[in-house]
Design a protein around this motif. Structure first.
Motif, PDB file in Angstrom:
ATOM      1  N   TYR B 363      37.961  19.565  51.551  1.00 16.24           N
ATOM      2  CA  TYR B 363      37.714  18.130  51.742  1.00 16.24           C
ATOM      3  C   TYR B 363      36.309  17.786  52.233  1.00 16.24           C
ATOM      4  CZ  TYR B 363      41.883  15.897  50.042  1.00 16.24           C
ATOM      5  OH  TYR B 363      42.842  15.390  49.205  1.00 16.24           O
ATOM      6  N   PRO B 364      35.695  18.594  53.107  1.00 16.66           N
ATOM      7  CA  PRO B 364      34.305  18.274  53.471  1.00 16.66           C
ATOM      8  C   PRO B 364      33.382  18.250  52.251  1.00 16.66           C
ATOM      9  CG  PRO B 364      35.220  19.838  55.021  1.00 16.66           C
ATOM     10  CD  PRO B 364      36.228  19.702  53.922  1.00 16.66           C
ATOM     11  N   ILE B 365      33.643  19.105  51.254  1.00  4.90           N
ATOM     12  CA  ILE B 365      32.822  19.085  50.034  1.00  4.90           C
ATOM     13  C   ILE B 365      33.035  17.766  49.287  1.00  4.90           C
ATOM     14  CG2 ILE B 365      32.295  20.257  47.861  1.00  4.90           C
ATOM     15  CD1 ILE B 365      33.448  22.793  49.055  1.00  4.90           C
ATOM     16  N   LEU B 366      34.287  17.277  49.281  1.00  5.95           N
ATOM     17  CA  LEU B 366      34.533  15.993  48.622  1.00  5.95           C
ATOM     18  C   LEU B 366      33.714  14.891  49.285  1.00  5.95           C
ATOM     19  CD1 LEU B 366      38.396  15.969  47.957  1.00  5.95           C
ATOM     20  CD2 LEU B 366      36.550  16.799  46.496  1.00  5.95           C
ATOM     21  N   GLY B 367      33.572  14.997  50.619  1.00  2.00           N
ATOM     22  CA  GLY B 367      32.747  14.032  51.344  1.00  2.00           C
ATOM     23  C   GLY B 367      31.288  14.105  50.900  1.00  2.00           C
ATOM     24  N   GLU B 368      30.808  15.341  50.736  1.00  2.00           N
ATOM     25  CA  GLU B 368      29.416  15.537  50.276  1.00  2.00           C
ATOM     26  C   GLU B 368      29.236  14.994  48.867  1.00  2.00           C
ATOM     27  OE1 GLU B 368      27.901  19.621  50.217  1.00  2.00           O
ATOM     28  OE2 GLU B 368      29.023  19.903  52.092  1.00  2.00           O
ATOM     29  N   ILE B 369      30.241  15.251  48.026  1.00  2.00           N
ATOM     30  CA  ILE B 369      30.166  14.777  46.638  1.00  2.00           C
ATOM     31  C   ILE B 369      30.021  13.268  46.619  1.00  2.00           C
ATOM     32  CG2 ILE B 369      31.562  14.448  44.548  1.00  2.00           C
ATOM     33  CD1 ILE B 369      32.705  17.316  45.161  1.00  2.00           C
ATOM     34  N   LEU B 370      30.881  12.610  47.389  1.00  2.00           N
ATOM     35  CA  LEU B 370      30.860  11.148  47.437  1.00  2.00           C
ATOM     36  C   LEU B 370      29.510  10.646  47.949  1.00  2.00           C
ATOM     37  CD1 LEU B 370      32.329   8.493  47.129  1.00  2.00           C
ATOM     38  CD2 LEU B 370      33.368   8.844  49.366  1.00  2.00           C
ATOM     39  N   ALA B 371      28.990  11.332  48.986  1.00  2.00           N
ATOM     40  CA  ALA B 371      27.727  10.880  49.584  1.00  2.00           C
ATOM     41  C   ALA B 371      26.578  10.946  48.574  1.00  2.00           C
ATOM     42  CB  ALA B 371      27.404  11.721  50.809  1.00  2.00           C
ATOM     43  N   GLY B 372      26.663  11.892  47.621  1.00  2.00           N
ATOM     44  CA  GLY B 372      25.562  12.056  46.671  1.00  2.00           C
ATOM     45  C   GLY B 372      25.733  11.277  45.382  1.00  2.00           C
ATOM     46  N   THR B 373      26.765  10.451  45.292  1.00  2.00           N
ATOM     47  CA  THR B 373      27.026   9.771  44.017  1.00  2.00           C
ATOM     48  C   THR B 373      26.103   8.577  43.815  1.00  2.00           C
ATOM     49  OG1 THR B 373      28.705   8.411  45.064  1.00  2.00           O
ATOM     50  CG2 THR B 373      29.461  10.363  43.879  1.00  2.00           C
ATOM     51  N   LYS B 374      26.045   8.145  42.546  1.00  2.00           N
ATOM     52  CA  LYS B 374      25.295   6.936  42.199  1.00  2.00           C
ATOM     53  C   LYS B 374      26.230   5.966  41.503  1.00  2.00           C
ATOM     54  CE  LYS B 374      21.007   9.433  41.999  1.00  2.00           C
ATOM     55  NZ  LYS B 374      20.145  10.276  41.165  1.00  2.00           N
ATOM     56  N   ASP B 375      25.861   4.683  41.534  1.00  2.00           N
ATOM     57  CA  ASP B 375      26.756   3.652  41.022  1.00  2.00           C
ATOM     58  C   ASP B 375      26.527   3.356  39.547  1.00  2.00           C
ATOM     59  OD1 ASP B 375      27.889   3.440  43.457  1.00  2.00           O
ATOM     60  OD2 ASP B 375      26.899   1.564  44.028  1.00  2.00           O
ATOM     61  N   PHE B 376      27.596   3.068  38.897  1.00  2.00           N
ATOM     62  CA  PHE B 376      27.603   2.533  37.542  1.00  2.00           C
ATOM     63  C   PHE B 376      27.234   1.049  37.660  1.00  2.00           C
ATOM     64  CE2 PHE B 376      29.761   1.533  33.476  1.00  2.00           C
ATOM     65  CZ  PHE B 376      29.394   2.646  32.754  1.00  2.00           C
ATOM     66  N   PRO B 377      26.641   0.442  36.616  1.00  2.00           N
ATOM     67  CA  PRO B 377      26.344  -0.993  36.740  1.00  2.00           C
ATOM     68  C   PRO B 377      27.634  -1.800  36.863  1.00  2.00           C
ATOM     69  CG  PRO B 377      25.541  -0.113  34.631  1.00  2.00           C
ATOM     70  CD  PRO B 377      26.182   1.009  35.344  1.00  2.00           C
ATOM     71  N   VAL B 378      27.777  -2.511  37.972  1.00  2.00           N
ATOM     72  CA  VAL B 378      28.946  -3.357  38.155  1.00  2.00           C
ATOM     73  C   VAL B 378      28.501  -4.802  38.005  1.00  2.00           C
ATOM     74  CG1 VAL B 378      30.720  -4.119  39.754  1.00  2.00           C
ATOM     75  CG2 VAL B 378      30.109  -1.709  39.644  1.00  2.00           C
ATOM     76  N   PHE B 379      28.919  -5.420  36.923  1.00  2.00           N
ATOM     77  CA  PHE B 379      28.638  -6.839  36.710  1.00  2.00           C
ATOM     78  C   PHE B 379      29.808  -7.424  35.940  1.00  2.00           C
ATOM     79  CE2 PHE B 379      26.809  -6.605  32.267  1.00  2.00           C
ATOM     80  CZ  PHE B 379      26.887  -5.239  32.125  1.00  2.00           C
TER      81      PHE B 379
END
Lengths: 298, 426
Positions: B363-379
Motif C-alpha cells: 500500500y505505501p507504493i500505491l501512495g507513491e504511485i498516486l503522488a506521481g500521477t498526472k491529470d487527464f483533461p477534465v472539462f
C-alpha cells in the motif's frame, strides 16, 4: 345478395363497423406509440437540444443536419453499414435457404433440429457479443487454440481491420441466420405439391424443380425475409458495442453506434436526432422499394 | 392461530420496513463496490437506513444516470461519479454542493490526497464530491523474472545494465524488448514484454496517457492550449505503435483491460501498464497464475490519475440520508476497513496505516504511485474527447493512419472541443 338491416347497412357493413370499433383502441394507441417518438425525434432534430441544456429554447432549423453531414467519419460509417447489411443478408440468405431446404426435407427429429437452430436466436445479443469476444481472444481464446492444433497460426480476429469486419459479420450471421431459415421453411411448407408432382411426371430433375418451381413460388416469402433482415441489420448495435467499439480504427463503426456516440458521449441529442431522422428516411425508402417489388410479384 | 400470528408479525414487519428510510445508490461492478456491500450491514444496523445498491457495468452507467439527473426527482439518492463526468455533471448543475453539510457536521475533508480532491472533489472551489476510490495507473511487472539470476546475467550481457525494477522509460523499454520471446521455438512470439489494451475509445485513451506522460508530454498547457501534436506526444504514439507491432500479443489493439489482464494473469507477459486496482486480482490465486510473482511500481515518468467520487444529485429524493451514508462510508474507520479488504484508498493516512500495511505491504507504493500521477483533461466534453482521441490513437496503433497525421487530428479534435467549452479562443 346483401341483406339490409334496420340502420340501412348491410350485414357485412355492420361487421366492418363492429370490427373497427373493436380495433380502434389498439390502432389508436399504436398510432400514438409510433408517431409520438417519430415526431419528437424530428422536433428535437431542429433544436439545439443537448444533455447539458435539455430544452427546446433554441430553434436551429437544419443546422444539426448540416453539422452531421460535415462530420469526417460519417460517410465511412455509412459505407461500413452498407457493406455489413449486404454481406450479412446475402450470406444469411444462402445459408438460411440451404438450411430451410434440408429442414423441409427432414422427416425425423425435426423438432430437435429446430431447437438447435433456434438456440442462438434466443440468446441476448449482448451475451452473444461477450461470448464471441471470449472465444475469439487472440491469445487465450479457444478458437485460436483449436485452429492451432491443425497447424494454422493464430488469427487476430478483432485486431485486424479487414478480419474484424468479417468477424462481426459472421457473429451476426451465427446469431441471426436461423431467423431467415425459419421464415423460409414456413414458406416452403406452404407451397402447393401439384407443380412438383407434375414436374416429376415430366422427368424434371431436383435442380430444375428448384430453379423453375421453388424459387419463383418462394419469391414473396424471400422478399419478406430479406426485407425484415435488412431492417434489423441496419439497426445492429449490440454486437459492435460489445465486441469492437467500432474499431479497430473505423472498420466496424456501424451507423447505430455512431448515432449513439453523438447522443451519449457527445451529449448532443439534437444532432443525434438529425442523424436518426436521416437514417429513417433511408430505411423507409428501401422498405418502400422492396414492398413495391413484392406487390409486383403477385 | 399460529398462522394468524405469523401473518400479524409479517404485517408488523412490513409496516416497520415501510417506515424505515431507504436510499438507492447506482454503482459500478468493481471491487470497491463489493467492499462497500460487505460492510453495509454495519451501516444499516447503526442508522436503521436501508441501502439498495444497484451495481451495473461501466458501459451502462452514463446512459442510465443522465435521465435520472435531468429529472426533477430521480430514482437515485446517491451516485458515484467517474472523473470523466465531473466537468459535464457540474456544468449541467446536476450535483449538490456539499460545503454547507461539511461545515455543519464538522467533517474533515483535509484527510484526502489533494490530487484526488482536485480530480473528484472540488470544482472551482466548490465541494461537490468526496473521493471514493482511486484508479490511478501504474506499471505492473513480473518481480520473479527481475529477481532471476539467469535473466539478470543475460540482461547485463545484452544491454550492459542491471536488471531491476525500471526507474526510467528507457530502462523499461529495454526490458520490454528483452522479455519478448518465442519460448517454444515455433517461430511465433508467445511471451510478451508488455500487454496493450488498445481497443478504440476509453481503453486506449487511458493506457496511452501513461505513454504520453512517460515522454514528458501533456494534453494541454496551463492555459488549456492543446499539445497533442507536440514531439513528446508523437514519440509516445510511436512507442505505443512499436509495442503493438513487436512486444504485445497480435490482436491486442482490440483488447480492453480485461482481456489484457488475462494475458498477464496467465503468465504470458512481463508487464502491463494499467489501473492499480487490478493488482489485487493478480495477487489472487483464483484469478491469476502469477500470484506472488508480480510487483507494482509507478509508471516511469508518471501515470494517469483517476478516481471516483461520491455525490448527491440535485434530483436525489433523500439527500439527508444519502449524506449520512456518505459520511459513514468515508469515516476513518470504514475507509480503513475497505483498504484492509483491498480497496483503493483516497485518504492520505491510509496508505501508510500500520494495520493496512501489515495486511497489504504494497500500500505505501500505491501512495507513491498516486503522488506521481498526472491529470487527464477534465472539462465539459471529457467523455466525447475520450472517444474522439481514442479513435485517432487506435487508427495510429493499428497502422491505418500515420502517427503524425493521427496526432494532428487528435490535436484538432481537442482544440475544437476546448473551443466549444469556452476554455480557449477559436
Amino acid at each position: 345478395m346483401s341483406v339490409a338491416t334496420a340502420d340501412g347497412l348491410t350485414l357485412a357493413g355492420r361487421d366492418r363497423r363492429f370490427g373497427l370499433l373493436l380495433t380502434a383502441p389498439g390502432l389508436l394507441s399504436l398510432l400514438i406509440v409510433i408517431t409520438f417518438p417519430l415526431f419528437f425525434t424530428l422536433f428535437t432534430s431542429v433544436h439545439d437540444y443537448t444533455l447539458l441544456t435539455p430544452n427546446y429554447d433554441t430553434f436551429v432549423g437544419l443546422e444539426n443536419y448540416e453539422e452531421a453531414l460535415d462530420e469526417e467519419y460519417l460517410p465511412g460509417s455509412l459505407w461500413v453499414t452498407t457493406k455489413f447489411v449486404l454481406a450479412s443478408i446475402v450470406i444469411e440468405f444462402i445459408i438460411g435457404f440451404a438450411v430451410a431446404l434440408s429442414l423441409h426435407a427432414t422427416r425425423r427429429f425435426g423438432s430437435i433440429y429446430y431447437l438447435i437452430l433456434l438456440a442462438p436466436l434466443l440468446i441476448n445479443p449482448v451475451v452473444v457479443g461477450l461470448l464471441w469476444r471470449m472465444l475469439l481472444h487472440s491469445e487465450l481464446g479457444i478458437i485460436n487454440y483449436a485452429i492451432g492444433l491443425v497447424g494454422i497460426s493464430p488469427v487476430s480476429w478483432l485486431g485486424d481491420a479487414d478480419i474484424a469486419f468479417w468477424t462481426v459479420v459472421l457473429t451476426d450471421i451465427w446469431h441471426q441466420v436461423s431467423f431467415m431459415a425459419i421464415l423460409l421453411v414456413a414458406g416452403l411448407a406452404a407451397l402447393p405439391r401439384e407443380p412438383y408432382e407434375a414436374a416429376r411426371m415430366d422427368g424434371a430433375s431436383t435442380i430444375s424443380c428448384f430453379i423453375h418451381i421453388t424459387l419463383p413460388l418462394m419469391r414473396p416469402v424471400i422478399a419478406v425475409a430479406i426485407l425484415l433482415r435488412m431492417i434489423f441489420a441496419i439497426k445492429t448495435f449490440d454486437i459492435v458495442f460489445i465486441m469492437t467499439k467500432g474499431g479497430p480504427g473505423t472498420a466496424t463503426d456501424l451507423i447505430s453506434y455512431y448515432i449513439y456516440r453523438a447522443a451519449f458521449f457527445g451529449l448532443d441529442i439534437g444532432r443525434a436526432s438529425a442523424m436518426a431522422a436521416g437514417l429513417l428516411v433511408i430505411i423507409v425508402a428501401l422498405t418502400a422499394y422492396l414492398y413495391r417489388y413484392m406487390n409486383s410479384l403477385k | 392461530m399460529r398462522l394468524f400470528l405469523s401473518v400479524l408479525a409479517a404485517l408488523a414487519l412490513g409496516i416497520g420496513a415501510a417506515q424505515a428510510q431507504t436510499i438507492r445508490i447506482l454503482m459500478e461492478t468493481v471491487p470497491d463496490t463489493r467492499y462497500i456491500q460487505e460492510l453495509l450491514p454495519q451501516f444499516e444496523e447503526e442508522t436503521g437506513i436501508d441501502v439498495e445498491i444497484e451495481a451495473i457495468s461501466y458501459i451502462d452507467m452514463h446512459s442510465k444516470l443522465v435521465p435520472q439527473l435531468i429529472a426533477p426527482e430521480g430514482s437515485y439518492d446517491l451516485i458515484v461519479v467517474d472523473f470523466y463526468w465531473v466537468g459535464e455533471f457540474t456544468k449541467a448543475g446536476w450535483l449538490m454542493p456539499l460545503d454547507d453539510l461539511v461545515e455543519r457536521d464538522g467533517v474533515d475533508v483535509d484527510v484526502y490526497v489533494p490530487k484526488l480532491m482536485d480530480l473528484v472533489g472540488r470544482v472551482e472551489g466548490v465541494l461537490y464530491m468526496l473521493p471514493f476510490y482511486n484508479y490511478s495507473m501504474a506499471l505492473i511487472y513480473r518481480q520473479d523474472l527481475i529477481d532471476d539470476a539467469d535473466e539478470q546475467a543475460a540482461f547485463q550481457d545484452a544491454y550492459g545494465m542491471e536488471l531491476r525494477v525500471p526507474q526510467t522509460w528507457d530502462e523499461y523499454w529495454k526490458q520490454v524488448e528483452f522479455f519478448t520471446r518465442d519460448t517454444d521455438g515455433d517461430g511465433n512470439r508467445d511471451f510478451y514484454g508488455t500487454v496493450i489494451q488498445g481497443q478504440r475509445g476509453d481503453c486506449i485513451s487511458m493506457q496511452w496517457a501513461n505513454y504520453l506522460y512517460s515522454q514528458g508530454g501533456l494534453y494541454h498547457d496551463e492555459n488549456w492550449n492543446p499539445l497533442l501534436d507536440s514531439p513528446e506526444a508523437i514519440r509516445a504514439m510511436e512507442y505505443y505503435r512499436e509495442a503493438v507491432e513487436n512486444y504485445s500479443p497480435a490482436g491486442s489493439e482490440a483488447y480492453c483491460f480485461d482481456e489484457a489482464f488475462n494475458v498477464m494473469a496467465q503468465g504470458r507477459a512481463y508487464s502491463f501498464v494499467t489501473f492499480n486496482i487490478l493488482y489485487a486480482g493478480f495477487e489472487d490465486p483464483e484469478s491469476s497464475e502469477v500470484a506472488g510473482k508480480v510487483g507494482i511500481t509507478p509508471n516511469p515518468g508518471g501515470g494517469l490519475n483517476g478516481g471516483w467520487g461520491w455525490a448527491i444529485p440535485n434530483s436525489s429524493p433523500n439527500k439527508e440520508a444519502a449524506w449520512t451514508f456518505m459520511k459513514w462510508a468515508e469515516s476513518a474507520a470504514v475507509a480503513k476497513e475497505r483498504a484492509m479488504l483491498g480497496g483503493a484508498p483516497t485518504q492520505a493516512g491510509i496508505f501508510t496505516d500500520a494495520d493496512v500495511v501489515a495486511a497489504r505491504p504494497y500500500y505505501p507504493i500505491l501512495g507513491e504511485i498516486l503522488a506521481g500521477t498526472k491529470d487527464f483533461p477534465v472539462f465539459t466534453y471529457t467523455t466525447e474527447f475520450v472517444e474522439q482521441v481514442g479513435l485517432e490513437l487506435n487508427l495510429a496503433a493499428t497502422g491505418e493512419k500515420p502517427v503524425a497525421e493521427a496526432m494532428a487530428s487528435a490535436q484538432e479534435r481537442l482544440h475544437a472541443l476546448l473551443v466549444k467549452d469556452g476554455k480557449i479562443e477559436e
